[in-house]
Design a protein around this motif. Structure first.
Motif, PDB file in Angstrom:
ATOM      1  N   GLU B  42       0.842  -1.212   0.000  1.00 46.82           N
ATOM      2  CA  GLU B  42       0.000   0.000   0.000  1.00 46.82           C
ATOM      3  C   GLU B  42       0.874   1.258   0.000  1.00 46.82           C
ATOM      4  O   GLU B  42       0.576   2.225  -0.688  1.00 46.82           O
ATOM      5  CB  GLU B  42      -0.930   0.005   1.220  1.00 46.82           C
ATOM      6  N   LEU B  44       3.877   1.419  -1.251  1.00 46.15           N
ATOM      7  CA  LEU B  44       4.489   1.502  -2.587  1.00 46.15           C
ATOM      8  C   LEU B  44       3.511   2.095  -3.605  1.00 46.15           C
ATOM      9  O   LEU B  44       3.899   2.907  -4.440  1.00 46.15           O
ATOM     10  CB  LEU B  44       4.957   0.116  -3.054  1.00 46.15           C
ATOM     11  N   VAL B  45       2.248   1.678  -3.523  1.00 43.44           N
ATOM     12  CA  VAL B  45       1.248   2.215  -4.464  1.00 43.44           C
ATOM     13  C   VAL B  45       1.165   3.728  -4.309  1.00 43.44           C
ATOM     14  O   VAL B  45       1.202   4.469  -5.294  1.00 43.44           O
ATOM     15  CB  VAL B  45      -0.143   1.576  -4.226  1.00 43.44           C
ATOM     16  N   GLU B  49       4.882   3.342  -7.028  1.00 40.42           N
ATOM     17  CA  GLU B  49       5.794   2.263  -7.430  1.00 40.42           C
ATOM     18  C   GLU B  49       5.024   0.969  -7.646  1.00 40.42           C
ATOM     19  O   GLU B  49       3.930   0.791  -7.135  1.00 40.42           O
ATOM     20  CB  GLU B  49       6.854   2.046  -6.337  1.00 40.42           C
TER      21      GLU B  49
END
Lengths: 636, 247
Positions: B42, B44-45, B49
């Motif tokens: 989550e 990273l999103v 990414e």
């Protein structure tokens, strides 16, 4: 469209035989020319794919997991029911039929439910032959145990891994037919839409999850065996990948959706500990055979379980339902737990659980017997919680579990789209408003192995004369374009919230308003809230990566988009059914001691919803009870 | 709780991979290890990414889909536990956790932590079944099986097909997996008619798939979440010998 359940003529016990005697057959040479798509490789899907292939059909089987062996049938623990009467305790097909019908609060068809009970005994023979190591006595015969909602012992089991063992048998038969080159198995392929040509199901559009390629598959018939949709609540006992997308897409293409709000909340799962939690682990209901459920009589009792004396413990199931006690059906046990927790008697760090205690059983039967019966469950409990349940009681709590609701099917398990079948948990057929424990492995297996292979020929023989299905048909192109557009739209949003964030929001609304206890105001509010979630999802969700690669985030987003729409229908259905029946409990309709109050005069029907571009339209299949008088369900 | 996750990232089967470190904050001890990875994804999103690809499904230790190498051990620091049943309370605040996919020639990497275990399915395809069509079964209690035999068969049948045995074995041998299925079926009367054929064909497929040979290090049984005993391999070898001699 008028719903035709196609119930065969004759007395209850003759209907299935009459059906088989009169259905069309297809000769072996012609079967080779026909191909069938099976979506899902659980007990229903693998059983159907293997058996159809044995019969000579050409089969393509799809699953989203990396192997057919992962399907969520694998997780069923407790057992499978069959009216063998091996225990000589008065069991019979009739009694099993009656228990199932009554357990479902008289909201399923007599003919279907009877067939389920009738085919249960040969199914045990079948699984033994396939090498399922069911529990046995020292003398070599099979053992049975009891399960909720029943007073006889008719449950067969393989330790606490019955689902796993049955699925391994089905999976092995599937691979037997793959080796025979009669089944083409496509794991890591997810169905994204259904192709309907001239009103008949003729194929599917799938996404290859390893690289994102969109592919077309054509067939003479399509069988959905895609399981339950309780992940709509986010937190549930289901596998994380379980979804309602295939049946939802089929619904949008014309299949009616029956009783979408009938969802079983299982009484014995592990309680939620935080927001980050992704699933609620189920502890088999078989534990209720020997475990006793209780809460402290004192509110907000901070003492440890072992410090609370016997007379300050409320064994509320034994108190309220003396005849069935801890073996009351699931819906009743869950509601009773909720009632105690809401009244301030909940235990555990978040006060959201109740105790399941084995002390008496260990004293009575000895540690060895309890270990033999439930060893792996106690071990699992310890792995997750770090607690030794041989010494301290388990902490359990209700959790979203089984979907009784699903695509409406007739006696042949065909949906309202000709050529489209739904088998196993994804249909609405035998369980009514509440499913009895150990009946779900049974229904999935019977649908897949015994019923569908006997009914599908009735339809397929009409297809022999038709043109062979072909993926170059313009309709395939149109549906594929729809799928690609849907994905492109999702990828383009690039908003500010994660998929999981939306799923948590949806789950909260559904658990609050459309789970164990429902009311008009709450459901009306929920519909507005979910519509807002939908709007926000389509403007604010963020999916990274691309659609042309292995992309787990996109898979989740596509499933959630369908869950959001399905959630609205579930609330619409719960709102429309102004009675309490089985797992569907409307607070406005209860007796003065808090039991469900059914309304047979106005609601003795199966609700079958037509999509109707989102303005869901209700069709009613009246339920006629010719052999059984619907009674007030009492377990007291 | 805050940890550093050092994770193997690899875009696809053909590309080259490498480790990348991610500081991961906001974890709690009650979280499962996979929930911690969910949490990282989550983050990273929101940082725009790509998420870390990893396998899971049931998250209750029975489906066998999850499985990664954690700090040099298959399924992490405990014996007999799947990755999904590992909790963050097994780690300390500030730890660095090294996470890799299963490493075996027969399990090619698909992406990041995901591998292709279809070799296992192909071993099952070579006889991991009883040849009996639906509808041909005799009455269940007509086949008597003593509790001892049934229990022993069940011990072997408990395999979840996760692949930890292969991943942890220095030879990447699939002997534990293959022997579990052979012994499950061959010890039952129903499996006996095909017993010799089964052991010969399944072991042959095991070799064709590129799994290594067993040298009895015992590493596999330590990790096996279903606690399949290494004695299954000895039993398989005995069955193999017998089949070779008799067929």
């Amino acid at each position: 469209m008028k719903l035709n359940s196609k119930i065969p003529e004759g007395k209850l016990e003759e209907k299935w035989r009459n059906y088989q005697a009169n259905s069309h057959l297809i000769n072996p040479t012609n079967k080779k020319k026909l191909n069938v798509i099976v979506v899902g490789s659980g007990l229903a899907g693998a059983g159907a794919a293997a058996t159809l292939a044995e019969l000579g059909y050409d089969v393509q089987c799809f699953c989203y997991q990396d192997s057919a062996r992962r399907a969520h049938s694998v997780a069923a623990q407790g057992g499978i029911n069959a009216a063998k009467n091996y225990q000589h305790d008065g069991d019979s097909v009739w009694r099993m039929f009656y228990d199932t019908l009554k357990g479902g609060d008289f909201r399923s068809r007599e003919a279907n439910t009877y067939r389920l009970a009738e085919l249960s005994a040969p199914l045990i023979d079948h699984f033994v032959q396939q090498g399922v190591p069911f529990a046995r006595e020292y003398g070599g015969v099979l053992v049975n145990r009891s399960f909720g909602g029943v007073q006889v012992q008719r449950t067969f089991y393989a330790r606490g891994q019955t689902g796993q063992q049955l699925l391994m048998a089905a999976y092995s038969q599937l691979y037997k037919m793959i080796r025979a080159k009669k089944v083409d198995m496509l794991p890591r392929h997810e169905m994204l839409d259904l192709v309907v040509i001239n009103g008949k199901a003729k194929g599917i559009i799938v996404r290859d999850l390893t690289d994102g390629t969109i592919k077309r598959y054509a067939a003479d018939a399509v069988v959905l065996a895609t399981g339950g949709y309780s992940r709509v609540f986010r937190l549930s006992t289901l596998a994380i990948g379980c979804n309602g997308s295939a049946i939802w897409k089929a619904h949008k293409r014309g299949a009616y959706f029956a009783a979408p709000s009938f969802t079983q909340i299982h009484p014995t799962a592990l309680p939620q500990s935080s927001d980050a939690q992704s699933k609620l682990t189920l502890m088999s209901e078989s534990l209720r055979n020997d475990g006793r459920i209780w809460v402290p009589t004192k509110k907000d009792d901070a003492r440890k379980a072992n410090e609370i004396p016997e007379d300050e413990r409320d064994y509320y199931l034994e108190r309220r339902y003396p005849a069935f006690g801890n073996l009351a059906p699931r819906d009743i046990a869950s509601r009773a737990a909720k009632e105690r927790i809401d009244a301030g008697h909940g235990v555990g760090p978040l006060k959201n659980g109740v105790y399941l205690d084995f002390k008496n059983a260990i004293d009575r039967l000895g540690l060895d017997t309890i270990e033999d019966r439930y060893g792996n469950l106690f071990k699992m409990y310890r792995k997750i919680t770090g607690i030794n349940a041989y010494e301290k009681p388990m902490l359990i709590s209700p959790a979203a579990h089984f979907s009784m609701g699903g695509l409406w099917v007739d006696y042949e398990l065909m949906t309202t789209i000709p050529g489209l079948y739904a088998i196993g948990e994804c249909n609405y057929s035998d369980h009514g408003a509440n499913r009895l424990g150990a009946n779900s492995l049974l229904q999935a297996s019977i649908d897949g192995y015994f019923i569908l292979p006997n009914t599908i020929n009735n339809y397929l023989q009409t297809e022999l004369a038709e043109e062979r299905p072909n993926v170059d048909h313009p309709e395939f192109e149109r549906v594929e374009d729809d799928v690609k557009e849907h994905i492109a739209k999702m990828m383009a949003i690039n908003g500010s919230r994660t998929v999981d964030d939306f799923h948590r929001a949806l789950g909260k609304v559904m658990w609050q308003e459309c789970a164990m206890s429902r009311n008009r105001a709450g459901l009306e509010k929920a519909i507005i809230q979910i519509k807002n979630i939908k709007k926000e999802f389509w403007s604010e969700v963020k999916v990274t990566g691309s659609e042309a690669e292995l992309n787990p985030e996109l898979e989740k987003a596509l499933r959630l988009a369908d869950f959001i729409e399905l959630a609205i229908l579930m609330c619409v259905d719960a709102l429309q059914r102004e009675e309490s029946a089985g797992a569907h409990f409307r607070e406005e309709y209860q007796t003065k001691d808090g039991e469900a109050l059914r309304n047979d005069a106005d609601f003795m029907y199966v609700s079958a919803w037509e999509y109707n571009t989102g303005n869901f339209k209700l069709h009613k299949e009246e339920l006629k009870f010719e052999y059984v008088e619907p009674t007030v369900r009492s377990y007291k | 709780m805050k940890v550093t996750c050092k994770i193997w990232r690899q875009e696809s089967a053909d590309s080259k991979g490498n480790f990348k470190s991610y500081e991961t904050d906001g974890l709690t001890e009650d979280m499962s290890f996979l929930e911690a990875l969910d949490h990282l994804n989550e983050i990273l999103v929101l940082k725009n990414e790509r998420v870390v690809a990893f396998e899971y499904d049931c998250r209750e230790g029975i489906c066998g889909q999850c499985g990664v190498f954690i700090n040099g051990r298959a399924h992490g620091p405990h014996d007999h536990v799947t990755t999904c049943q590992l909790h963050m309370r097994s780690f300390k605040d500030g730890d660095t956790i090294v996470i890799e996919p299963w490493r075996a020639n027969a399990f090619p990497i698909l992406k990041d932590l995901m591998v292709d275990r279809s070799a296992f399915d192909r071993i099952i395809e070579q006889g991991g079944f009883i040849t009996a069509k639906t509808g041909t079964a005799p009455e269940a209690n007509a086949i008597l099986i003593s509790k001892e035999v049934s229990d022993k068969s069940m011990d072997a049948a408990a395999c979840i097909g996760c692949g930890a045995c292969v991943a942890t074995c220095k030879n990447a041998s699939a002997a534990l997996f293959t022997s579990a299925k052979i012994n499950h079926l061959n010890s039952l009367p129903q499996g006996r008619p095909e017993a010799h054929k089964r052991v010969l064909e399944m072991t042959q497929q095991m070799q064709l798939e590129g799994f290594g040979s067993c040298t009895y290090t015992g590493a596999c049984e330590v990790e096996c979440p279903a606690e399949i005993s290494i004695s299954n391999i000895a039993e398989m070898n005995a069955r193999y010998l017998k089949a070779k001699l008799l067929s």
